[in-house]
Design a protein around this motif. Structure first.
Motif, PDB file in Angstrom:
ATOM      1  N   PHE A 184       0.814  -1.214   0.000  1.00 28.30           N
ATOM      2  CA  PHE A 184       0.000   0.000   0.000  1.00 28.30           C
ATOM      3  C   PHE A 184       0.852   1.271   0.000  1.00 28.30           C
ATOM      4  O   PHE A 184       0.412   2.302  -0.479  1.00 28.30           O
ATOM      5  CB  PHE A 184      -0.964  -0.001   1.191  1.00 28.30           C
ATOM      6  N   LEU A 185       2.074   1.197   0.518  1.00 23.80           N
ATOM      7  CA  LEU A 185       2.971   2.347   0.393  1.00 23.80           C
ATOM      8  C   LEU A 185       3.278   2.604  -1.087  1.00 23.80           C
ATOM      9  O   LEU A 185       3.238   3.743  -1.556  1.00 23.80           O
ATOM     10  CB  LEU A 185       4.266   2.087   1.158  1.00 23.80           C
ATOM     11  N   ARG A 186       3.547   1.543  -1.818  1.00 20.52           N
ATOM     12  CA  ARG A 186       3.827   1.655  -3.252  1.00 20.52           C
ATOM     13  C   ARG A 186       2.585   2.194  -3.980  1.00 20.52           C
ATOM     14  O   ARG A 186       2.676   3.095  -4.825  1.00 20.52           O
ATOM     15  CB  ARG A 186       4.223   0.276  -3.789  1.00 20.52           C
ATOM     16  N   THR A 187       1.407   1.645  -3.643  1.00 15.89           N
ATOM     17  CA  THR A 187       0.155   2.048  -4.297  1.00 15.89           C
ATOM     18  C   THR A 187      -0.171   3.514  -4.019  1.00 15.89           C
ATOM     19  O   THR A 187      -0.557   4.268  -4.921  1.00 15.89           O
ATOM     20  CB  THR A 187      -1.003   1.163  -3.806  1.00 15.89           C
ATOM     21  N   LEU A 188      -0.006   3.915  -2.755  1.00 16.87           N
ATOM     22  CA  LEU A 188      -0.393   5.278  -2.382  1.00 16.87           C
ATOM     23  C   LEU A 188       0.544   6.315  -2.998  1.00 16.87           C
ATOM     24  O   LEU A 188       0.093   7.387  -3.442  1.00 16.87           O
ATOM     25  CB  LEU A 188      -0.413   5.408  -0.858  1.00 16.87           C
ATOM     26  N   LEU A 189       1.827   6.008  -3.052  1.00 18.85           N
ATOM     27  CA  LEU A 189       2.761   6.944  -3.694  1.00 18.85           C
ATOM     28  C   LEU A 189       2.443   7.102  -5.176  1.00 18.85           C
ATOM     29  O   LEU A 189       2.463   8.208  -5.722  1.00 18.85           O
ATOM     30  CB  LEU A 189       4.201   6.457  -3.520  1.00 18.85           C
ATOM     31  N   HIS A 190       2.132   5.999  -5.836  1.00 15.94           N
ATOM     32  CA  HIS A 190       1.771   6.069  -7.251  1.00 15.94           C
ATOM     33  C   HIS A 190       0.492   6.881  -7.428  1.00 15.94           C
ATOM     34  O   HIS A 190       0.379   7.705  -8.349  1.00 15.94           O
ATOM     35  CB  HIS A 190       1.594   4.662  -7.819  1.00 15.94           C
ATOM     36  N   PHE A 191      -0.461   6.652  -6.554  1.00 20.29           N
ATOM     37  CA  PHE A 191      -1.726   7.398  -6.605  1.00 20.29           C
ATOM     38  C   PHE A 191      -1.473   8.898  -6.484  1.00 20.29           C
ATOM     39  O   PHE A 191      -1.991   9.695  -7.276  1.00 20.29           O
ATOM     40  CB  PHE A 191      -2.627   6.905  -5.469  1.00 20.29           C
TER      41      PHE A 191
ATOM     42  N   LEU B 250      -8.439  15.459  -1.122  1.00 16.76           N
ATOM     43  CA  LEU B 250      -7.943  14.181  -0.615  1.00 16.76           C
ATOM     44  C   LEU B 250      -6.516  14.258  -0.069  1.00 16.76           C
ATOM     45  O   LEU B 250      -6.043  13.317   0.567  1.00 16.76           O
ATOM     46  CB  LEU B 250      -7.984  13.124  -1.735  1.00 16.76           C
ATOM     47  N   VAL B 251      -5.819  15.362  -0.327  1.00 16.83           N
ATOM     48  CA  VAL B 251      -4.396  15.415   0.005  1.00 16.83           C
ATOM     49  C   VAL B 251      -4.153  15.254   1.501  1.00 16.83           C
ATOM     50  O   VAL B 251      -3.272  14.493   1.929  1.00 16.83           O
ATOM     51  CB  VAL B 251      -3.767  16.725  -0.516  1.00 16.83           C
ATOM     52  N   SER B 252      -4.917  15.955   2.335  1.00 15.99           N
ATOM     53  CA  SER B 252      -4.711  15.866   3.786  1.00 15.99           C
ATOM     54  C   SER B 252      -4.967  14.462   4.303  1.00 15.99           C
ATOM     55  O   SER B 252      -4.193  13.926   5.122  1.00 15.99           O
ATOM     56  CB  SER B 252      -5.613  16.869   4.506  1.00 15.99           C
ATOM     57  N   THR B 253      -6.043  13.825   3.827  1.00 15.88           N
ATOM     58  CA  THR B 253      -6.352  12.460   4.270  1.00 15.88           C
ATOM     59  C   THR B 253      -5.291  11.491   3.781  1.00 15.88           C
ATOM     60  O   THR B 253      -4.898  10.560   4.507  1.00 15.88           O
ATOM     61  CB  THR B 253      -7.731  12.036   3.739  1.00 15.88           C
ATOM     62  N   ALA B 254      -4.818  11.684   2.548  1.00 17.27           N
ATOM     63  CA  ALA B 254      -3.762  10.821   2.011  1.00 17.27           C
ATOM     64  C   ALA B 254      -2.469  10.993   2.808  1.00 17.27           C
ATOM     65  O   ALA B 254      -1.734  10.018   3.045  1.00 17.27           O
ATOM     66  CB  ALA B 254      -3.525  11.145   0.541  1.00 17.27           C
ATOM     67  N   ALA B 255      -2.176  12.217   3.246  1.00 19.44           N
ATOM     68  CA  ALA B 255      -0.978  12.458   4.060  1.00 19.44           C
ATOM     69  C   ALA B 255      -1.057  11.679   5.363  1.00 19.44           C
ATOM     70  O   ALA B 255      -0.053  11.098   5.823  1.00 19.44           O
ATOM     71  CB  ALA B 255      -0.834  13.952   4.336  1.00 19.44           C
ATOM     72  N   ASP B 256      -2.248  11.654   5.968  1.00 17.57           N
ATOM     73  CA  ASP B 256      -2.415  10.934   7.237  1.00 17.57           C
ATOM     74  C   ASP B 256      -2.205   9.438   7.067  1.00 17.57           C
ATOM     75  O   ASP B 256      -1.829   8.746   8.025  1.00 17.57           O
ATOM     76  CB  ASP B 256      -3.816  11.191   7.800  1.00 17.57           C
ATOM     77  N   ALA B 257      -2.471   8.911   5.869  1.00 21.58           N
ATOM     78  CA  ALA B 257      -2.235   7.488   5.605  1.00 21.58           C
ATOM     79  C   ALA B 257      -0.783   7.239   5.220  1.00 21.58           C
ATOM     80  O   ALA B 257      -0.178   6.233   5.623  1.00 21.58           O
ATOM     81  CB  ALA B 257      -3.169   7.003   4.499  1.00 21.58           C
ATOM     82  N   LEU B 258      -0.200   8.145   4.450  1.00 25.36           N
ATOM     83  CA  LEU B 258       1.170   7.954   3.962  1.00 25.36           C
ATOM     84  C   LEU B 258       2.202   8.043   5.089  1.00 25.36           C
ATOM     85  O   LEU B 258       3.185   7.291   5.102  1.00 25.36           O
ATOM     86  CB  LEU B 258       1.474   8.996   2.886  1.00 25.36           C
ATOM     87  N   PHE B 259       1.984   8.930   6.033  1.00 22.68           N
ATOM     88  CA  PHE B 259       2.961   9.144   7.106  1.00 22.68           C
ATOM     89  C   PHE B 259       3.250   7.870   7.899  1.00 22.68           C
ATOM     90  O   PHE B 259       4.413   7.449   8.004  1.00 22.68           O
ATOM     91  CB  PHE B 259       2.478  10.282   8.004  1.00 22.68           C
ATOM     92  N   PRO B 260       2.246   7.172   8.449  1.00 21.12           N
ATOM     93  CA  PRO B 260       2.574   5.933   9.175  1.00 21.12           C
ATOM     94  C   PRO B 260       3.075   4.823   8.254  1.00 21.12           C
ATOM     95  O   PRO B 260       3.862   3.975   8.695  1.00 21.12           O
ATOM     96  CB  PRO B 260       1.238   5.553   9.840  1.00 21.12           C
ATOM     97  N   LEU B 261       2.658   4.814   6.979  1.00 21.87           N
ATOM     98  CA  LEU B 261       3.166   3.805   6.049  1.00 21.87           C
ATOM     99  C   LEU B 261       4.666   3.990   5.836  1.00 21.87           C
ATOM    100  O   LEU B 261       5.430   3.009   5.790  1.00 21.87           O
ATOM    101  CB  LEU B 261       2.435   3.902   4.706  1.00 21.87           C
ATOM    102  N   ILE B 262       5.118   5.238   5.714  1.00 25.54           N
ATOM    103  CA  ILE B 262       6.556   5.509   5.562  1.00 25.54           C
ATOM    104  C   ILE B 262       7.310   5.098   6.819  1.00 25.54           C
ATOM    105  O   ILE B 262       8.407   4.509   6.757  1.00 25.54           O
ATOM    106  CB  ILE B 262       6.785   7.000   5.246  1.00 25.54           C
ATOM    107  N   LEU B 263       6.727   5.387   7.999  1.00 24.61           N
ATOM    108  CA  LEU B 263       7.387   5.008   9.256  1.00 24.61           C
ATOM    109  C   LEU B 263       7.474   3.491   9.394  1.00 24.61           C
ATOM    110  O   LEU B 263       8.446   2.968   9.960  1.00 24.61           O
ATOM    111  CB  LEU B 263       6.628   5.606  10.440  1.00 24.61           C
ATOM    112  N   CYS B 264       6.481   2.784   8.888  1.00 26.31           N
ATOM    113  CA  CYS B 264       6.496   1.314   8.959  1.00 26.31           C
ATOM    114  C   CYS B 264       7.495   0.715   7.968  1.00 26.31           C
ATOM    115  O   CYS B 264       8.104  -0.320   8.247  1.00 26.31           O
ATOM    116  CB  CYS B 264       5.109   0.753   8.659  1.00 26.31           C
ATOM    117  N   GLU B 265       7.638   1.333   6.794  1.00 25.54           N
ATOM    118  CA  GLU B 265       8.502   0.789   5.739  1.00 25.54           C
ATOM    119  C   GLU B 265       9.501   1.837   5.243  1.00 25.54           C
ATOM    120  O   GLU B 265       9.466   2.250   4.072  1.00 25.54           O
ATOM    121  CB  GLU B 265       7.622   0.296   4.568  1.00 25.54           C
ATOM    122  N   PRO B 266      10.409   2.303   6.095  1.00 28.82           N
ATOM    123  CA  PRO B 266      11.342   3.373   5.679  1.00 28.82           C
ATOM    124  C   PRO B 266      12.288   2.942   4.564  1.00 28.82           C
ATOM    125  O   PRO B 266      12.623   3.736   3.691  1.00 28.82           O
ATOM    126  CB  PRO B 266      12.106   3.702   6.969  1.00 28.82           C
ATOM    127  N   ASN B 267      12.713   1.685   4.586  1.00 29.17           N
ATOM    128  CA  ASN B 267      13.655   1.221   3.561  1.00 29.17           C
ATOM    129  C   ASN B 267      12.990   1.178   2.184  1.00 29.17           C
ATOM    130  O   ASN B 267      13.604   1.553   1.176  1.00 29.17           O
ATOM    131  CB  ASN B 267      14.208  -0.159   3.923  1.00 29.17           C
TER     132      ASN B 267
END
Length: 999
Positions: free
Chosen positions: A900-907, A917-934
């Motif tokens: 979903f990190l890959r999907t959301l960045l592409h989106f 949608l940008v603010s809501t997407a930011a709230d989802a992207l932030f923890p995804l990046i913290l979970c998968e930093p590499n």
């Protein structure tokens, strides 16, 4: 070439160039700021160069094609959505999220009217250069030259010139200096003077059209008036014509529409002629001029001449409508006879605005017409066929209802400002025109209570109009609470307003009229069996309108007529024949009326007495030893369905004052409901009613229940889900034919929606809870029910079923809600169920509906933040679901968060979406990046390496670095960091999306 360039970079016509969006937008910006005006000037000069030859020639010449092409280019340029020319061209940033397709009309109109706002820099080419005068003279000269040539009005150059003239009528914005209103008025006056010969005198022109002349010029003249009305005020609009004619523009508008109405009356045909189109455009013009005025109070009254013009036009409109109504009585074609009053022609709303612009004349006029028709009915009773007169009464009721009152959906309806503000000379209520008109209609409606009058005059169709009018009128005028009905107008008409507000209040005629309305309602339900539309109007509109006003409820329950209605509901078998919507609405209305009891205890007792017969009938039926055989009888199925609809209606009326009685009502039928679910497992219609009752009851009750009561409800829901699952209810056999398969899908869709809603309501207990007990235990129980429910529902939800919009909304509403409240529940699902849920989330992310995408993003935020917090606390979080794995074939499958990190960045970087949608997407992207930093780092490097342009490569690398480090961003998932990341992401997208996304 110029036309192609304009077309290429116009949002609605541009093609996919395969170049970065930033390049396209910079081209668009450069074209608008540096070339559009030049193109326009070139086109104007080219047209000027051939004008004299066209005018001098007595036949078609090649220069005509040149002139037509230039006029079309000028029109095309003025249709451009100007973004960068406004404010002197200071707006430098480009919009990287939207394609910029515009919606110009603030009002809902049938007729397109694009407002042209090119900015102050265009003043020299459009206003200061006599350009408009040249265009008007060109068209007038050629028009005069070819006046006798009937074909000329529709030839390309004439059409193009008129379109450009009409477009210039809607010129607005900064092109006119703010301190120079005279320039705007002179511009509009010049255009109006050029358009006048197209539409004035209206009678002469309409006669020529009826004799064979093209109506295109007349219609374009109407469009020009609409454009002028869109960019100016009613007062300025009216004054424009006074320097050219001895009357104002409103009078011309009235004369013009009056002529169109006369043509429509004379040619009563179903064929869509020029007069139909002209009427719609002119009605839109009136609506545009009067709609804002109607909501701004009496200070915006029309000038006296304008009011007279509106009154004259309205009288002609009513005459036309009555003629159509009278004629419909003798025709066999019922195409225009609508079954339901609520679906009447939207033209009535525009008619009402015209009437309100001159209420001093129009309301007495309507009162006289109505009294005349009623008198005619009585004079001809038994000797004259009343059908034509009844159709006229029907039409009058609809017109009067729109004039006196607004729709009243949502908030409390207010007495229209025009009605409050006028009639200042009437201080005696009996003489107030609105009171006189209202009273005459109520008196007429009361006559339906007499059986002889009912059989001779009050057909079901006429009763529909009566009920519709009473519903609309009573919600606005009956027992007014004056402080709540003060419109925006606060003029000196207080004596007039006082008598209007007090005549139908509780201390005067209000209770008497309320009793009449209730008796009429009961009559419409009891004396017109099988009239579905009439009964729905009565239950859903009229009776429901009465209980929406709390002060009326206090008087309802003291009326014998209301007690008779409640008694008939509980005991009269004829009311069991009402359709499902009416059953549900009537039960809801009667329960809501309990608010009028003196105390909460009395209100609860009232509801218990009202519903006792329903609950006992279900209990007695399910206790019958021969239930399986008995339940399949058609009359028993109908009885069960009727009772369930009534229980559902009562459940949906739950309020704090009656909550206890409604809870006990549901408690008493828990076992019968479970028993019926087993018995009717093959009756999909009954299953659906059972589920919907439970959904509405749980929704109304759960937030009020204490812990032990909540446990009872949760256990009941668990039992219901177990029975539903054990009997395979909702599953579809693959052996069904295609027709049966579609029907089965529809039934399954309805059941699934109900189950989704039930689980969502259960989840909401943790969000909204008015009980005094601790929620820890019940939260555990609720999560277990939701977990079990997901196991039942998940296999039944297919991507094909998610194409049903309502089901899709309810499904993602549950998923996002559940993950926010019970994220651990999803983590406990088996691999198949978990994978299926996340597949649907991926499907939802790519939907067009912003609400669906928002809920999916919220679900991702909840999922990723749960995993991140659990891992930091030393727990498993999503465990194996988050880790990648290799299948038996040696294929590696990445973890769900990585996917979903890959999907959301592409989106975010490459797909089209709303900026909302940008603010809501930011709230989802932030923890995804913290979970998968590499992975995030790897994806960023991959994007950078793909950039062939060194400048883009540097910009992207810097932007990716800033996204996760700037603004004092840390790795804590708290509110402040979410806010910081939203700002970072928005800046990041503005910086890189323009060159990453191609078009």
């Amino acid at each position: 070439m110029c036309s192609s360039s304009v077309s290429e970079f116009s949002p609605s016509t541009s093609s996919a160039m395969g170049l970065p969006r930033e390049f396209h937008e910079n081209c668009r910006k450069s074209l608008e700021q540096n070339f559009l005006k030049t193109f326009y000037q070139w086109a104007k000069d080219a047209a000027l160069s051939v004008t004299n030859k066209i005018i001098a020639s007595h036949s078609s010449v090649p220069e005509v094609k040149v002139c037509n092409a230039t006029l079309r280019l000028m029109y095309q340029i003025l249709n451009w959505e100007f973004r960068y020319s406004k404010g002197g061209g200071t707006r430098a940033s480009i919009n990287v999220f939207s394609d910029g397709i515009r919606v110009d009309n603030a009002l809902a109109r049938k007729t397109e009217c694009v407002i042209v706002q090119p900015g102050a820099s265009w003043c020299d080419v459009l206003l200061s250069s006599s350009h408009v005068g040249w265009l008007i003279n060109l068209y007038s000269s050629v028009r005069q030259k070819f006046d006798l040539e009937g074909y000329w009005l529709d030839c390309p150059v004439a059409v193009s010139a008129r379109k450009l003239i009409v477009q210039l009528c809607s010129l607005a914005g900064e092109i006119f200096p703010s301190n120079n209103a005279q320039m705007r008025e002179q511009h509009l006056l010049l255009l109006l003077s050029g358009v006048l010969p197209w539409i004035d005198p209206p009678d002469v022109i309409s006669k020529e059209i009826e004799e064979g002349k093209s109506g295109s010029e007349m219609i374009d003249g109407c469009r020009a008036l609409l454009s002028i009305g869109t960019v100016t005020t009613p007062v300025v609009f009216d004054q424009l014509l006074r320097s050219l004619r001895p009357f104002g523009t409103l009078t011309l508008l009235s004369m013009l529409m009056g002529e169109v109405v006369k043509v429509l009356m004379a040619n009563s045909t179903d064929e869509e002629t020029w007069s139909y189109e002209a009427r719609d455009i002119l009605l839109d013009t009136w609506t545009t001029l009067l709609a804002s005025m109607d909501g701004s109070g009496g200070n915006a009254w029309l000038p006296p001449e304008g009011m007279h013009a509106a009154a004259s036009l309205f009288s002609l409109i009513v005459e036309s409508e009555l003629k159509v109504a009278s004629a419909s009585a003798t025709t066999e074609d019922d195409a225009d006879c609508l079954a339901s009053v609520s679906a009447m022609d939207e033209r009535l709303g525009s008619y009402a605005l015209i009437a309100r612009a001159a209420v001093d004349a129009t309301i007495p006029f309507l009162a006289k017409l109505f009294s005349d028709r009623v008198a005619r009915l009585h004079q001809g009773r038994g000797t004259v066929d009343p059908t034509e007169t009844l159709e006229e009464v029907y039409s009058l009721l609809l017109i009067i209802g729109h004039v006196l009152a607004d729709e009243g959906e949502g908030e409390t309806a207010l007495v229209p400002d025009a009605v409050q503000s006028h009639f200042v000379d009437f201080v005696e209520a009996n003489n107030h025109p609105v009171v006189v008109l209202s009273s005459s209609i109520i008196k007429f409606a009361e006559q339906c209570l007499d059986a002889e009058m009912r059989s001779s005059i009050f057909s079901p169709r006429l009763m529909e109009a009566v009920i519709w009018f009473l519903a609309r009128w009573s919600f606005t005028y009956l027992m007014l609470v004056e402080d709540c009905n003060l419109g925006s107008n606060q003029l000196q008409s207080l004596p007039s307003r006082a008598c209007l507000f007090t005549f139908f209040n509780e201390h005067n005629q209000g209770k008497f009229v309320l009793d009449i309305i209730v008796r009429i309602s009961l009559t419409s339900l009891m004396s017109f069996p099988g009239e579905k539309d009439l009964q729905e109007l009565t239950c859903f509109q009229l009776l429901h309108a009465l209980v929406r006003r709390r002060n009326i409820c206090f008087h309802l329950l003291s009326l014998d007529s209301w007690r008779n209605l409640a008694n008939a509901f509980a005991n009269d078998k004829s009311l069991f024949l009402l359709n499902s919507v009416s059953q549900r609405s009537l039960a809801q209305t009667l329960v809501l009326s309990a608010y009028g009891m003196q105390s909460s205890d009395a209100s609860n007792q009232y509801v218990k007495d009202l519903m006792a017969h329903m609950t006992s009938s279900l209990v007695d039926l399910t206790n019958n030893s021969d239930l399986k055989n008995l339940a399949q009888q058609p009359d028993i199925i109908m009885l069960v369905s009727c009772v369930l609809e009534r229980l559902r209606g009562a459940a949906s009326a739950t309020e704090p004052r009656t909550q206890r009685a409604v809870y006990e009502m549901g408690l008493s039928v828990m076992n019968p409901v479970l028993r019926l679910l087993e018995v009717y497992k093959h009756e999909s219609a009954v299953i659906y009613l059972l589920l919907k009752f439970v959904v509405d009851w749980v929704d109304g009750q759960l937030s009020y229940l204490e812990a032990h009561e909540t446990a009872v409800v949760i256990n009941f829901c668990m039992s219901l889900l177990q029975i539903y699952s054990s009997h395979n209810i909702g599953k579809i056999s693959l052996s069904l034919s295609s027709t049966l398969l579609n029907e089965a899908k529809t039934e399954k869709y309805k059941d699934l929606r109900a189950l989704l809603q039930l689980l969502s309501h259960l989840c909401s207990k943790d969000m909204v809870d008015f009980s005094s007990d601790s929620i820890e235990t019940q939260s555990t129980n609720i999560s277990q029910v939701v977990y079990f429910g997901l196991h039942i529902i998940t296999p039944l939800i297919t991507l094909e079923l998610l194409k049903y919009p309502k089901l899709c909304f309810d499904y993602f509403s549950l998923i996002s809600h559940m993950l926010e409240v019970y994220p651990e529940t999803l983590a406990q699902l088996n691999n198949d169920a978990f994978s299926h849920v996340l597949t649907t989330v991926d499907f939802g992310l790519h939907q067009q509906d912003v609400d669906i995408v928002t809920m999916c993003l919220r679900a991702l935020k909840a999922l990723a933040s749960y995993h991140y917090k659990e891992k930091n606390a030393g727990n498993l979080g999503l465990g194996s679901h988050a880790a990648g794995h290799t299948d038996p074939n040696g294929v590696f499958h990445e973890g769900i968060l990585s996917r979903f990190l890959r999907t959301l960045l592409h989106f975010l970087l490459f797909e089209d979406y709303s900026t909302d949608l940008v603010s809501t997407a930011a709230d989802a992207l932030f923890p995804l990046i913290l979970c998968e930093p590499n992975l995030y780092q790897g994806l960023g490097n991959e994007l950078i390496e793909k950039q062939a342009n060194p400048n883009f490569k540097t910009r992207l690398a810097n932007a990716l670095q800033v996204l996760t480090t700037s603004n004092q961003l840390s790795s804590s998932l708290d509110r402040l960091n979410y806010q910081r990341f939203r700002k970072n992401l928005n800046n990041f997208l503005v910086e890189v999306r323009g060159f990453l996304k191609t078009r």
